[in-house]
Design a protein around this motif. Structure first.
Motif, short mmCIF file in Angstrom:
data_model
loop_
_atom_site.label_atom_id
_atom_site.label_comp_id
_atom_site.label_asym_id
_atom_site.label_seq_id
_atom_site.Cartn_x
_atom_site.Cartn_y
_atom_site.Cartn_z
N THR A 4 29.41 48.48 72.12
CA THR A 4 29.06 47.06 71.97
C THR A 4 27.56 46.86 72.13
O THR A 4 26.95 46.07 71.41
CB THR A 4 29.84 46.21 73.00
N SER A 44 33.64 51.69 75.99
CA SER A 44 33.60 50.87 74.78
C SER A 44 32.42 49.92 74.78
O SER A 44 31.85 49.61 73.73
CB SER A 44 34.90 50.07 74.63
N THR A 96 33.81 47.82 69.34
CA THR A 96 34.69 47.82 70.51
C THR A 96 35.41 49.15 70.70
O THR A 96 36.31 49.26 71.53
CB THR A 96 35.74 46.69 70.39
#
Length: 199
Positions: A43, A39, A92
């Motif tokens: 970002t 994730s 995210t």
């Protein structure tokens, strides 16, 4: 995510994961959870997208009063986008959408730099155009919906510089730059052929 369809995202994600996992393992005694690591790749792209949005807004708000751009306005608009649900969800989540947004913003940013260089008759205009072609090619090897901006960019470039159609050297350079990222599909095919479970 979406490994077969987005080779550049997949290759970048693989490199990010395998570079970051040993670093995360140093900070904990338990095996690192792979999901936050994956994730964080989204970002990274989200932060790049915010930086590009800020740079674009700075470019388009230049005026005699703000020769370097209206940075407070650019900051407020970028900050507003940064707190939207859409931004946070994809920043995210291990998906390629945030990187596609960053790539689209990069296309717009490089086009604006090229347009400015043409207006100033700067020598960097040709290299910026080749860079723009490379980014267009990256959209074909990343997420095809990003490529929807390419026809509009071609029209805008030719509208501003119609004599480019007579410059065969520049056309050849741009076509080569646009086709270069498509080699990533070959890599994915070769790796897939080596792993029967992918067939």
């Amino acid at each position: 995510s979406n490994a077969p369809g987005y080779p550049l995202y997949t290759l970048g994600g693989w490199l990010w994961f395998h570079s970051l996992r040993p670093l995360v393992a140093l900070t904990t005694t338990a095996a690192p959870n792979p999901l936050p690591i994956l994730s964080s790749y989204s970002t990274l792209w989200a932060l790049l997208a915010l930086g590009l949005l800020y740079a674009i807004l700075n470019l388009i708000t230049r005026s005699p009063r703000y020769p370097a751009g209206n940075w407070p306005l650019a900051f407020v608009l970028s900050a507003f986008y940064a707190v939207t649900y859409f931004f946070w969800y994809y920043a995210t989540t291990t998906e390629q959408y945030t990187s596609a947004i960053a790539q689209t913003l990069a296309l717009v940013y490089v086009y604006l730099l090229w347009s400015d260089a043409v207006d100033r008759r700067a020598s960097s205009a040709n290299w910026l155009l080749v860079g723009l072609a490379l980014l267009c090619g990256l959209s074909l090897a990343h997420m095809l919906t990003v490529a929807l901006i390419v026809p509009a960019l071609v029209v805008a470039v030719l509208w501003q510089q119609p004599r480019l159609l007579r410059n065969w050297r520049m056309i050849a350079l741009c076509v080569l730059a646009a086709l270069l990222p498509l080699a990533s599909y070959w890599y994915v095919w070769v790796r897939g052929a080596a792993h029967p479970q992918w067939w």
